[in-house]
Design an enzyme around this catalytic site. Structure first.
Site, PDB file in Angstrom:
ATOM      1  CG  LEU A  62      82.825 -41.055  29.291  1.00 13.71           C
ATOM      2  CD1 LEU A  62      81.634 -42.089  29.421  1.00 13.71           C
ATOM      3  CD2 LEU A  62      84.085 -41.542  29.699  1.00 13.71           C
ATOM      4  CB  SER A  63      84.991 -40.125  23.385  1.00 12.54           C
ATOM      5  OG  SER A  63      85.012 -40.023  22.055  1.00 12.54           O
ATOM      6  N   GLY A  64      81.937 -38.591  22.873  1.00  8.06           N
ATOM      7  CA  GLY A  64      80.641 -38.864  22.362  1.00  8.06           C
ATOM      8  C   GLY A  64      79.660 -38.396  23.396  1.00  8.06           C
TER       9      GLY A  64
ATOM     10  N   GLY B 193      78.783 -35.463  24.216  1.00  9.85           N
ATOM     11  CA  GLY B 193      78.236 -34.365  23.747  1.00  9.85           C
ATOM     12  C   GLY B 193      78.946 -33.026  23.876  1.00  9.85           C
ATOM     13  CE  LYS B 194      84.840 -34.142  25.539  1.00  7.88           C
ATOM     14  NZ  LYS B 194      84.199 -35.208  25.329  1.00  7.88           N
TER      15      LYS B 194
ATOM     16  CB  SER C 115      89.919 -32.631  31.350  1.00  5.55           C
ATOM     17  OG  SER C 115      88.329 -32.103  30.932  1.00  5.55           O
TER      18      SER C 115
HETATM   19  N1  LIG Z   1      92.705 -43.048  23.394  1.00  6.69           N
HETATM   20  C1  LIG Z   1      91.832 -42.028  23.123  1.00  6.69           C
HETATM   21  N2  LIG Z   1      91.219 -41.769  24.205  1.00  6.69           N
HETATM   22  C2  LIG Z   1      90.004 -40.818  24.042  1.00  6.69           C
HETATM   23  N3  LIG Z   1      89.887 -40.225  23.155  1.00  6.69           N
HETATM   24  C3  LIG Z   1      90.891 -40.363  21.871  1.00  6.69           C
HETATM   25  C4  LIG Z   1      91.616 -41.284  21.957  1.00  6.69           C
HETATM   26  N4  LIG Z   1      92.295 -41.234  20.866  1.00  6.69           N
HETATM   27  C5  LIG Z   1      91.646 -40.473  19.807  1.00  6.69           C
HETATM   28  N5  LIG Z   1      90.835 -39.857  20.771  1.00  6.69           N
HETATM   29  C6  LIG Z   1      90.161 -38.761  19.932  1.00  6.69           C
HETATM   30  O1  LIG Z   1      90.858 -37.599  20.769  1.00  6.69           O
HETATM   31  C7  LIG Z   1      89.698 -36.627  21.244  1.00  6.69           C
HETATM   32  C8  LIG Z   1      90.260 -36.579  22.897  1.00  6.69           C
HETATM   33  O2  LIG Z   1      91.023 -35.502  22.795  1.00  6.69           O
HETATM   34  P1  LIG Z   1      91.281 -34.413  24.237  1.00  6.69           P
HETATM   35  O3  LIG Z   1      92.357 -33.689  23.959  1.00  6.69           O
HETATM   36  O4  LIG Z   1      89.695 -34.256  24.574  1.00  6.69           O
HETATM   37  O5  LIG Z   1      91.521 -35.628  25.296  1.00  6.69           O
HETATM   38  S1  LIG Z   1      92.147 -35.336  26.719  1.00  6.69           S
HETATM   39  O6  LIG Z   1      91.374 -34.403  27.376  1.00  6.69           O
HETATM   40  O7  LIG Z   1      93.520 -35.237  26.660  1.00  6.69           O
HETATM   41  O8  LIG Z   1      91.913 -36.913  27.519  1.00  6.69           O
HETATM   42  C9  LIG Z   1      88.495 -37.451  21.453  1.00  6.69           C
HETATM   43  O9  LIG Z   1      87.523 -36.391  21.223  1.00  6.69           O
HETATM   44  P2  LIG Z   1      86.162 -36.345  21.642  1.00  6.69           P
HETATM   45  O10 LIG Z   1      85.285 -37.635  20.939  1.00  6.69           O
HETATM   46  O11 LIG Z   1      85.526 -35.157  21.131  1.00  6.69           O
HETATM   47  O12 LIG Z   1      86.091 -36.440  23.172  1.00  6.69           O
HETATM   48  C10 LIG Z   1      88.536 -38.561  20.448  1.00  6.69           C
HETATM   49  O13 LIG Z   1      87.961 -38.013  19.058  1.00  6.69           O
HETATM   50  N1  LIG Z   2      70.992 -34.781  23.833  1.00 10.85           N
HETATM   51  C1  LIG Z   2      72.126 -34.901  23.125  1.00 10.85           C
HETATM   52  N2  LIG Z   2      73.171 -33.758  23.573  1.00 10.85           N
HETATM   53  C2  LIG Z   2      74.423 -33.801  22.968  1.00 10.85           C
HETATM   54  N3  LIG Z   2      74.627 -34.684  21.869  1.00 10.85           N
HETATM   55  C3  LIG Z   2      73.546 -35.761  21.471  1.00 10.85           C
HETATM   56  C4  LIG Z   2      72.682 -35.757  22.254  1.00 10.85           C
HETATM   57  N4  LIG Z   2      71.807 -36.741  21.572  1.00 10.85           N
HETATM   58  C5  LIG Z   2      72.486 -37.089  20.546  1.00 10.85           C
HETATM   59  N5  LIG Z   2      73.749 -36.654  20.286  1.00 10.85           N
HETATM   60  C6  LIG Z   2      74.849 -36.747  19.418  1.00 10.85           C
HETATM   61  O1  LIG Z   2      75.922 -37.509  20.172  1.00 10.85           O
HETATM   62  C7  LIG Z   2      77.039 -37.050  19.460  1.00 10.85           C
HETATM   63  C8  LIG Z   2      77.985 -36.075  20.463  1.00 10.85           C
HETATM   64  O2  LIG Z   2      79.395 -36.082  20.014  1.00 10.85           O
HETATM   65  P1  LIG Z   2      80.258 -34.997  20.248  1.00 10.85           P
HETATM   66  O3  LIG Z   2      79.647 -33.722  20.559  1.00 10.85           O
HETATM   67  O4  LIG Z   2      81.503 -34.970  19.198  1.00 10.85           O
HETATM   68  O5  LIG Z   2      80.714 -35.376  21.577  1.00 10.85           O
HETATM   69  P2  LIG Z   2      82.213 -35.324  22.420  1.00 10.85           P
HETATM   70  O6  LIG Z   2      82.497 -33.947  21.879  1.00 10.85           O
HETATM   71  O7  LIG Z   2      81.686 -35.294  23.790  1.00 10.85           O
HETATM   72  O8  LIG Z   2      82.886 -36.055  21.964  1.00 10.85           O
HETATM   73  C9  LIG Z   2      76.849 -36.059  18.605  1.00 10.85           C
HETATM   74  O9  LIG Z   2      76.624 -36.896  17.266  1.00 10.85           O
HETATM   75  C10 LIG Z   2      75.453 -35.592  18.808  1.00 10.85           C
HETATM   76  O10 LIG Z   2      74.625 -35.422  17.616  1.00 10.85           O
END
Ligand SMILES: Nc1ncnc2c1ncn2[C@@H]1O[C@H](COP(=O)(O)OS(=O)(=O)O)[C@@H](OP(=O)(O)O)[C@H]1O
Ligand SMILES: Nc1ncnc2c1ncn2[C@@H]1O[C@H](COP(=O)(O)OP(=O)(O)O)[C@@H](O)[C@H]1O
Length: 200
Positions: free
Chosen positions: A35-37, A39-40, A108
Site C-alpha cells: 500500500l501507499s505509505g 514503506g516501499k 502494483s
Molecule cells: N489513486 C492513487 N492510488 C494510489 N497511489 C496514488 C494515487 N494517486 C497518486 N498516487 C501516488 O502515486 C504513487 C503510486 O504509483 P505506482 O506507480 O506505485 O502505482 S501502481 O503500481 O500503478 O498502482 C503513490 O506512491 P506511494 O505512496 O509511494 O505508493 C502515491 O504517491
Molecule cells: N518501520 C517502518 N518501515 C518503513 N517505513 C516506516 C516505518 N515506520 C515509519 N515509517 C515511515 O512510513 C513512511 C513510508 O513512506 P514510503 O516509504 O514513501 O512508503 P511507500 O513507498 O510504500 O508509499 C515514511 O515516512 C517512513 O519514515
C-alpha cells in the site's frame, strides 16, 4: 497491435553473464509491493545504501519517479496501472540484462500484473517482497497527505480506500513494517539476498 514480423532480434556479443562476472554478482529484480505509505520507497532506499556499500551495482525504479517521466501519460485506472507495471517490468529487465540489481517500488495492486512481471523476468531473476502494513497504520503515517485527500474524496481510485489491493499469496519474502524497524527490514532482506547474489 503492430506487426513485428520484420523485426529481428540482434544478438549482442557482450552477454548478461559477462556483465554479471565483471560486477562479481548476479543481477535480478527485487519487487516491493504494498500500500501507499507501507514503506516501499523507504526500505528500497535504505537497502540500496547497504548494497552500494558492499559494491553491488544497483538501481531504484520508484513508481512516483517513473510517473514523472516514462509513465507521465498514465493515471490510476486498472488499465493504466497495468500498463505502468508492464513498462516498469520491461525497463527492469533491461537493467537486469545490464548486470545490475534493480529495486522496484510500486504499489502494483493486482496479482495478475505482478505475475506477468515474474513471467517476464523468470523465477531466478524476480523476487517479490510484500511490504505488509495494515491500512490503518499507512493511513496514520500518511507521509504525503494522500489518504486525507482520498478520504475527503479529492483523489479517486485510491488504493486501499476506493481501489482494491490484492495481497500477494506466495511472495518470496514478507516484511511487516508495522512490526519491524527500517534497519530490521533491511537486515532481513540482505540475508535473503546474500545467497542469490553469488555467481556459481
Ligand atoms: N489513486 C492513487 N492510488 C494510489 N497511489 C496514488 C494515487 N494517486 C497518486 N498516487 C501516488 O502515486 C504513487 C503510486 O504509483 P505506482 O506507480 O506505485 O502505482 S501502481 O503500481 O500503478 O498502482 C503513490 O506512491 P506511494 O505512496 O509511494 O505508493 C502515491 O504517491
Ligand atoms: N518501520 C517502518 N518501515 C518503513 N517505513 C516506516 C516505518 N515506520 C515509519 N515509517 C515511515 O512510513 C513512511 C513510508 O513512506 P514510503 O516509504 O514513501 O512508503 P511507500 O513507498 O510504500 O508509499 C515514511 O515516512 C517512513 O519514515
Amino acid at each position: 497491435m503492430e506487426n513485428n514480423s520484420n523485426i529481428k532480434w540482434y544478438k549482442q556479443s557482450v552477454t548478461k553473464l559477462d556483465r554479471q562476472k565483471a560486477n562479481n554478482h548476479k543481477s535480478f529484480v527485487i519487487w516491493f509491493t504494498g500500500l501507499s505509505g507501507s514503506g516501499k520507497s523507504t526500505i528500497a532506499n535504505a537497502l540500496e545504501i547497504e548494497l552500494f556499500k558492499r559494491e553491488v551495482k544497483t538501481f531504484c525504479l520508484d513508481g512516483d519517479n517513473v510517473r514523472h517521466g516514462l509513465n507521465k501519460n498514465l493515471g490510476f485506472s486498472d488499465e493504466d496501472r497495468r500498463e505502468n507495471i508492464r513498462r516498469i517490468a520491461e525497463v527492469a529487465k533491461l537493467i537486469v540484462d545490464a548486470g545490475v540489481v534493480v529495486l522496484v517500488s510500486v504499489i502494483s495492486p493486482f496479482s495478475e500484473d505482478r505475475n506477468e512481471a515474474r513471467k517476464l523476468l523468470g523465477n531466478d531473476e524476480f523476487f517479490e517482497v510484500f511490504v505488509k502494513c495494515p491500512l490503518e497504520v499507512c493511513e496514520k503515517r500518511d507521509p504525503k497527505g494522500l489518504y486525507k485527500k482520498a478520504r475527503a474524496g479529492h483523489i479517486k481510485q485510491f488504493t486501499g480506500i476506493s481501489q482494491r489491493y490484492e495481497q500477494p499469496t506466495n511472495p518470496d519474502l514478507t516484511i511487516d513494517t508495522s512490526k519491524l524497524t527500517v534497519n530490521e527490514s533491511v537486515t532481513t532482506i540482505l540475508s535473503f539476498l546474500n545467497k542469490h547474489l553469488e555467481i556459481n
